[in-house]
Motif scaffolding. Sequence first.
Motif, PDB file in Angstrom:
ATOM      1  N   GLY A  64       1.039  -1.026   0.055  1.00  0.00           N
ATOM      2  CA  GLY A  64      -0.039   0.018  -0.007  1.00  0.00           C
ATOM      3  C   GLY A  64       0.821   1.178   0.023  1.00  0.00           C
ATOM      4  N   GLN A  65       1.840   1.352   0.721  1.00  0.00           N
ATOM      5  CA  GLN A  65       2.896   2.433   1.039  1.00  0.00           C
ATOM      6  C   GLN A  65       3.511   2.374  -0.622  1.00  0.00           C
ATOM      7  N   GLU A  66       3.963   1.620  -1.219  1.00  0.00           N
ATOM      8  CA  GLU A  66       4.570   1.538  -2.439  1.00  0.00           C
ATOM      9  C   GLU A  66       3.827   2.241  -3.421  1.00  0.00           C
ATOM     10  N   ILE A  67       2.501   1.704  -3.288  1.00  0.00           N
ATOM     11  CA  ILE A  67       1.497   2.279  -4.149  1.00  0.00           C
ATOM     12  C   ILE A  67       1.237   3.455  -4.186  1.00  0.00           C
ATOM     13  N   ALA A  68       1.191   4.024  -2.889  1.00  0.00           N
ATOM     14  CA  ALA A  68       1.158   5.567  -2.495  1.00  0.00           C
ATOM     15  C   ALA A  68       2.177   6.388  -3.250  1.00  0.00           C
ATOM     16  N   THR A  69       3.552   5.809  -2.880  1.00  0.00           N
ATOM     17  CA  THR A  69       4.573   6.593  -3.302  1.00  0.00           C
ATOM     18  C   THR A  69       4.532   6.397  -5.062  1.00  0.00           C
ATOM     19  N   GLU A  70       4.280   5.525  -5.694  1.00  0.00           N
ATOM     20  CA  GLU A  70       4.218   5.587  -7.006  1.00  0.00           C
ATOM     21  C   GLU A  70       3.174   6.530  -7.895  1.00  0.00           C
ATOM     22  N   LEU A  71       2.068   6.528  -7.209  1.00  0.00           N
ATOM     23  CA  LEU A  71       0.798   7.422  -7.341  1.00  0.00           C
ATOM     24  C   LEU A  71       1.444   8.834  -7.465  1.00  0.00           C
ATOM     25  N   ARG A  72       2.039   9.005  -6.170  1.00  0.00           N
ATOM     26  CA  ARG A  72       2.673  10.658  -6.150  1.00  0.00           C
ATOM     27  C   ARG A  72       3.609  10.941  -7.105  1.00  0.00           C
ATOM     28  N   ARG A  73       4.489   9.951  -7.306  1.00  0.00           N
ATOM     29  CA  ARG A  73       5.530  10.182  -8.106  1.00  0.00           C
ATOM     30  C   ARG A  73       5.057  10.557  -9.837  1.00  0.00           C
ATOM     31  N   ARG A  74       3.841  10.275  -9.925  1.00  0.00           N
ATOM     32  CA  ARG A  74       3.095  10.535 -11.211  1.00  0.00           C
ATOM     33  C   ARG A  74       2.425  11.503 -11.072  1.00  0.00           C
ATOM     34  N   GLY A  75       2.460  12.407 -10.008  1.00  0.00           N
ATOM     35  CA  GLY A  75       1.669  13.490  -9.969  1.00  0.00           C
ATOM     36  C   GLY A  75       0.283  13.395  -9.195  1.00  0.00           C
ATOM     37  N   GLU A  76      -0.175  12.395  -8.886  1.00  0.00           N
ATOM     38  CA  GLU A  76      -1.600  12.290  -8.271  1.00  0.00           C
ATOM     39  C   GLU A  76      -1.574  12.378  -6.577  1.00  0.00           C
ATOM     40  N   GLU A  77      -2.598  13.322  -6.453  1.00  0.00           N
ATOM     41  CA  GLU A  77      -2.654  13.485  -5.114  1.00  0.00           C
ATOM     42  C   GLU A  77      -3.049  12.063  -4.481  1.00  0.00           C
ATOM     43  N   THR A  78      -2.658  11.764  -3.259  1.00  0.00           N
ATOM     44  CA  THR A  78      -2.935  10.347  -2.595  1.00  0.00           C
ATOM     45  C   THR A  78      -3.083  10.309  -1.052  1.00  0.00           C
ATOM     46  N   PHE A  79      -4.259   9.962  -0.801  1.00  0.00           N
ATOM     47  CA  PHE A  79      -4.562  10.087   0.879  1.00  0.00           C
ATOM     48  C   PHE A  79      -4.347   8.623   1.278  1.00  0.00           C
ATOM     49  N   VAL A  80      -3.528   8.319   2.384  1.00  0.00           N
ATOM     50  CA  VAL A  80      -3.234   7.039   2.975  1.00  0.00           C
ATOM     51  C   VAL A  80      -4.099   6.806   4.062  1.00  0.00           C
ATOM     52  N   VAL A  81      -4.599   5.595   4.421  1.00  0.00           N
ATOM     53  CA  VAL A  81      -5.146   5.343   5.692  1.00  0.00           C
ATOM     54  C   VAL A  81      -4.565   4.280   6.193  1.00  0.00           C
TER      55      VAL A  81
END
Length: 227
Positions: free
Chosen positions: A23-40
């Motif tokens: 989950g943390q890796e997905i968040a990191t990759e989404l943010r790297r692509r410029g997508e705002e991401t909120f983790v829980v």
Amino acid sequence: MSKFKKCYHKPMNIIIGGTHGLGQEIATELRRRGEETFVVGRTYEEVKHGPGMRANLALDADIKVLKNFIKKTDFSGFYWVAGYGYKGDFAEQPEPDAMVKVNLANVLPVAQTAWKKLLKADAQSHFVVISSMTGIKAREDEAVYAATKHGQVGFTRSLGLESERLKTPVKVALFLPGGMHTPFWDGNEPPNLSEFLDPHKVARHVIEKVVKQKKRFYEEEIARGSL
């Protein structure tokens, strides 16, 4: 032109279980692509994880707070990644009901809230579930975990069919990875952990597939050694 509204704003994603492992890796990759991401996640820390919130999925009070947050938030991607495992005899497993809550039961009302929100938005969006190969294969020492993952797989497949029937703009994706080298195994490390999937590679693969998804439902098994 599609009858559905297009999202011209910056993409926003919510990741349930986004504070460690895949989950943390997905968040990191989404943010790297410029997508705002909120983790829980239960272990959430602002400095370490960025935008997000702390929530223990085993607690009804935290589930209520999370549902209210989702109701008030505009987003275009929902990722269900949360879960934990146990390897051992069913007779010896502590609090099997807690695993059912965290891996399946308590997340379902959260997922339903997110689904309703995405349908109401009537825009192209993604509903992504990260399950496990255990969800389609019985194992000798993961009885309760297998039960939760089989339930998760059945739910997501049925939701995909529902999306087709209703002709929604929400694309449903189900991923079934094999063992990964993540904190999931802390305290229960198998002897060949070094051979397991790299979560960074799995995260990148998942997002690439989601971005390119054309049909309303997509399912993929990610076996060990395949990435």
